[in-house]
Design a protein around this motif. Sequence first.
Motif, PDB file in Angstrom:
ATOM      1  N   LEU A  94      14.419 -13.066   4.510  1.00 27.82           N
ATOM      2  CA  LEU A  94      15.022 -13.951   5.502  1.00 27.82           C
ATOM      3  C   LEU A  94      14.484 -15.374   5.394  1.00 27.82           C
ATOM      4  N   ALA A  95      13.205 -15.502   5.039  1.00 27.95           N
ATOM      5  CA  ALA A  95      12.569 -16.824   5.016  1.00 27.95           C
ATOM      6  C   ALA A  95      11.897 -17.089   3.665  1.00 27.95           C
ATOM      7  N   PRO A  96      12.659 -17.088   2.569  1.00 29.20           N
ATOM      8  CA  PRO A  96      12.052 -17.278   1.233  1.00 29.20           C
ATOM      9  C   PRO A  96      11.369 -18.625   1.070  1.00 29.20           C
ATOM     10  N   GLU A  97      11.849 -19.630   1.792  1.00 30.37           N
ATOM     11  CA  GLU A  97      11.242 -20.960   1.663  1.00 30.37           C
ATOM     12  C   GLU A  97       9.818 -20.996   2.197  1.00 30.37           C
ATOM     13  N   PHE A  98       9.459 -20.008   3.022  1.00 27.02           N
ATOM     14  CA  PHE A  98       8.102 -19.923   3.568  1.00 27.02           C
ATOM     15  C   PHE A  98       7.218 -18.988   2.746  1.00 27.02           C
ATOM     16  N   TYR A  99       7.798 -17.912   2.186  1.00 26.39           N
ATOM     17  CA  TYR A  99       6.985 -16.881   1.548  1.00 26.39           C
ATOM     18  C   TYR A  99       6.985 -16.914   0.021  1.00 26.39           C
ATOM     19  N   ASP A 100       8.090 -17.320  -0.585  1.00 24.43           N
ATOM     20  CA  ASP A 100       8.145 -17.293  -2.041  1.00 24.43           C
ATOM     21  C   ASP A 100       7.400 -18.454  -2.681  1.00 24.43           C
ATOM     22  N   THR A 101       6.840 -19.339  -1.877  1.00 23.43           N
ATOM     23  CA  THR A 101       6.065 -20.466  -2.402  1.00 23.43           C
ATOM     24  C   THR A 101       4.580 -20.321  -2.114  1.00 23.43           C
ATOM     25  N   ILE A 102       4.165 -19.116  -1.667  1.00 22.91           N
ATOM     26  CA  ILE A 102       2.753 -18.855  -1.370  1.00 22.91           C
ATOM     27  C   ILE A 102       2.165 -18.026  -2.501  1.00 22.91           C
ATOM     28  N   PRO A 103       1.023 -18.402  -3.067  1.00 17.97           N
ATOM     29  CA  PRO A 103       0.383 -17.575  -4.098  1.00 17.97           C
ATOM     30  C   PRO A 103       0.160 -16.152  -3.602  1.00 17.97           C
ATOM     31  N   SER A 104       0.393 -15.190  -4.478  1.00 18.17           N
ATOM     32  CA  SER A 104       0.237 -13.779  -4.114  1.00 18.17           C
ATOM     33  C   SER A 104      -0.465 -13.035  -5.238  1.00 18.17           C
ATOM     34  N   HIS A 105      -0.902 -11.824  -4.955  1.00 18.05           N
ATOM     35  CA  HIS A 105      -1.560 -10.993  -5.963  1.00 18.05           C
ATOM     36  C   HIS A 105      -0.539 -10.104  -6.658  1.00 18.05           C
ATOM     37  N   PRO A 106      -0.577 -10.041  -7.982  1.00 19.44           N
ATOM     38  CA  PRO A 106       0.345  -9.162  -8.700  1.00 19.44           C
ATOM     39  C   PRO A 106      -0.162  -7.725  -8.830  1.00 19.44           C
ATOM     40  N   SER A 107      -1.440  -7.478  -8.537  1.00 20.91           N
ATOM     41  CA  SER A 107      -1.992  -6.137  -8.770  1.00 20.91           C
ATOM     42  C   SER A 107      -3.191  -5.889  -7.859  1.00 20.91           C
ATOM     43  N   TRP A 108      -3.155  -4.818  -7.095  1.00 23.42           N
ATOM     44  CA  TRP A 108      -4.324  -4.440  -6.284  1.00 23.42           C
ATOM     45  C   TRP A 108      -5.492  -3.951  -7.146  1.00 23.42           C
ATOM     46  N   PRO A 109      -5.267  -3.053  -8.117  1.00 25.24           N
ATOM     47  CA  PRO A 109      -6.406  -2.609  -8.939  1.00 25.24           C
ATOM     48  C   PRO A 109      -7.109  -3.764  -9.640  1.00 25.24           C
ATOM     49  N   MET A 110      -6.330  -4.737 -10.149  1.00 25.63           N
ATOM     50  CA  MET A 110      -6.953  -5.856 -10.842  1.00 25.63           C
ATOM     51  C   MET A 110      -7.687  -6.793  -9.884  1.00 25.63           C
ATOM     52  N   VAL A 111      -7.314  -6.777  -8.626  1.00 26.77           N
ATOM     53  CA  VAL A 111      -8.071  -7.543  -7.637  1.00 26.77           C
ATOM     54  C   VAL A 111      -9.507  -7.033  -7.583  1.00 26.77           C
ATOM     55  N   ILE A 112      -9.669  -5.707  -7.589  1.00 25.23           N
ATOM     56  CA  ILE A 112     -11.017  -5.118  -7.560  1.00 25.23           C
ATOM     57  C   ILE A 112     -11.785  -5.507  -8.816  1.00 25.23           C
ATOM     58  N   VAL A 113     -11.123  -5.399  -9.982  1.00 21.41           N
ATOM     59  CA  VAL A 113     -11.770  -5.731 -11.250  1.00 21.41           C
ATOM     60  C   VAL A 113     -12.198  -7.191 -11.264  1.00 21.41           C
ATOM     61  N   ASN A 114     -11.295  -8.085 -10.872  1.00 22.47           N
ATOM     62  CA  ASN A 114     -11.609  -9.516 -10.899  1.00 22.47           C
ATOM     63  C   ASN A 114     -12.654  -9.891  -9.856  1.00 22.47           C
ATOM     64  N   PHE A 115     -12.623  -9.233  -8.725  1.00 23.77           N
ATOM     65  CA  PHE A 115     -13.622  -9.472  -7.687  1.00 23.77           C
ATOM     66  C   PHE A 115     -15.022  -9.185  -8.231  1.00 23.77           C
ATOM     67  N   ILE A 116     -15.142  -8.113  -8.996  1.00 23.28           N
ATOM     68  CA  ILE A 116     -16.446  -7.712  -9.521  1.00 23.28           C
ATOM     69  C   ILE A 116     -16.893  -8.616 -10.671  1.00 23.28           C
ATOM     70  N   ARG A 117     -15.994  -8.946 -11.583  1.00 21.35           N
ATOM     71  CA  ARG A 117     -16.421  -9.622 -12.815  1.00 21.35           C
ATOM     72  C   ARG A 117     -16.365 -11.146 -12.746  1.00 21.35           C
ATOM     73  N   ASP A 118     -15.677 -11.715 -11.769  1.00 25.99           N
ATOM     74  CA  ASP A 118     -15.531 -13.162 -11.696  1.00 25.99           C
ATOM     75  C   ASP A 118     -16.618 -13.745 -10.800  1.00 25.99           C
ATOM     76  N   LYS A 119     -17.487 -14.562 -11.353  1.00 21.70           N
ATOM     77  CA  LYS A 119     -18.601 -15.121 -10.582  1.00 21.70           C
ATOM     78  C   LYS A 119     -18.138 -16.126  -9.534  1.00 21.70           C
ATOM     79  N   GLU A 120     -16.897 -16.594  -9.642  1.00 20.09           N
ATOM     80  CA  GLU A 120     -16.403 -17.584  -8.692  1.00 20.09           C
ATOM     81  C   GLU A 120     -15.699 -16.965  -7.491  1.00 20.09           C
ATOM     82  N   VAL A 121     -15.770 -15.655  -7.378  1.00 17.45           N
ATOM     83  CA  VAL A 121     -15.289 -14.985  -6.169  1.00 17.45           C
ATOM     84  C   VAL A 121     -16.294 -13.884  -5.848  1.00 17.45           C
TER      85      VAL A 121
END
Length: 383
Positions: free
Chosen positions: A316-343
């Motif tokens: 209904l409101a793509p102009e508000f939501y489709d321009t917000i950064p989002s995560h493409p993968s939950w499992p990779m969020v865990i991996v990147n959280f652990i291995r990336d020193k900047e998060v």
Amino acid sequence: MAIDYSLFGGADSLTEGKRSPRRTFLPNGDTNANLYPGPPQDPSDFLWLMTEEPHRTRRMAIMKAHPEVTRLMGHEPLTRYVVLLVVTLQLGVAISLRHTPTLSPLFLVCAYVIGGTANHNLFLAIHEITHNLAFRRVVPNKLLAIFANLPIGIPYSAAFKGYHIEHHKFLGQDGIDTDLPTRFELLCLNNVLGKVFFATFQILFYALRPGFVRSQRLTRWHLLNLVVQLIFDYALVSAFGARPLIYLLASSFFAGSLHPCAGHFIAEHYLWDGMAQETFSYYGWLNVLAYNVGYHNEHHDFPSVPWTRLPALRALAPEFYDTIPSHPSWPMVIVNFIRDKEVGIFARAKRLSKESEREAKQVDAMLKVVGKEGEGEDSDKSE
């Protein structure tokens, strides 16, 4: 060339390395993500903000632009039947494993794959019911939450309701929003091993932290939740032995540990790529198992829209939501959280509570008065 905003906020595969250069939100519609690496956050402290949480502002803007959004609000009867199905599944599997050794591969695989997924689904069913979205009235919703709590093994649905409503009303406020890590967690877990420990035992942090940060006033619903759960656990052990209960408890542990669905705990409100964006959505297929909780910006904007209509809200409101950064993968969020020193544990936005702000303003006012008095004394001495 259109910008693929799903790429921002975390890599979606191991082949992308450690997200260097990092992907960030692009200004002016530029499509070259490599040109805009965001600055890393200071790992010694949380990101303290003085701005209002973003969801109220966006909610008002969407309601002004799309007044028909109110048609999406209301309860979703399908939730009741999904809860009944998953509770029945979990109890069936638990009882069928009553003769299986608890450390056997079959028991552990079932607890992780079936049990972890099912109990995670029940966690999020309770989350949905907490917003009174299964029934029109409050009491049936609370009773359904207690029922959904049964395969989890530990009573928590009544306590979760109070803490979660505060999480929505006071997002990011230190000392009130118990979804936020504490200073103690930051000091102890601010390294790779600490992040591995945190990701593995997320369920314990979310279960124990609220009691240390902000205690609740006990109600009859807390007592009913406790009594019903204890009676259920006792009856299960008495009838079928300890293994079914061990299976349910192991399922709850895996559901909040290194499980694909558990990536949403980190994905929802941790800061990525040097951005001060407080909430991230995820639009992948795991939402099918998780009451569409990946539509998290949409959920925080409109908590009264049930899980089945969150995709419609985004459409209904793509102009508000489709321009917000989002995560493409939950499992990779865990991996990147652990291995990336900047998060890490530090990558959360915090605000002073209203009480703390008032105290800070009072201290500032006192210091100004003292400063003026000191200037007056200095001028007297010079004369």
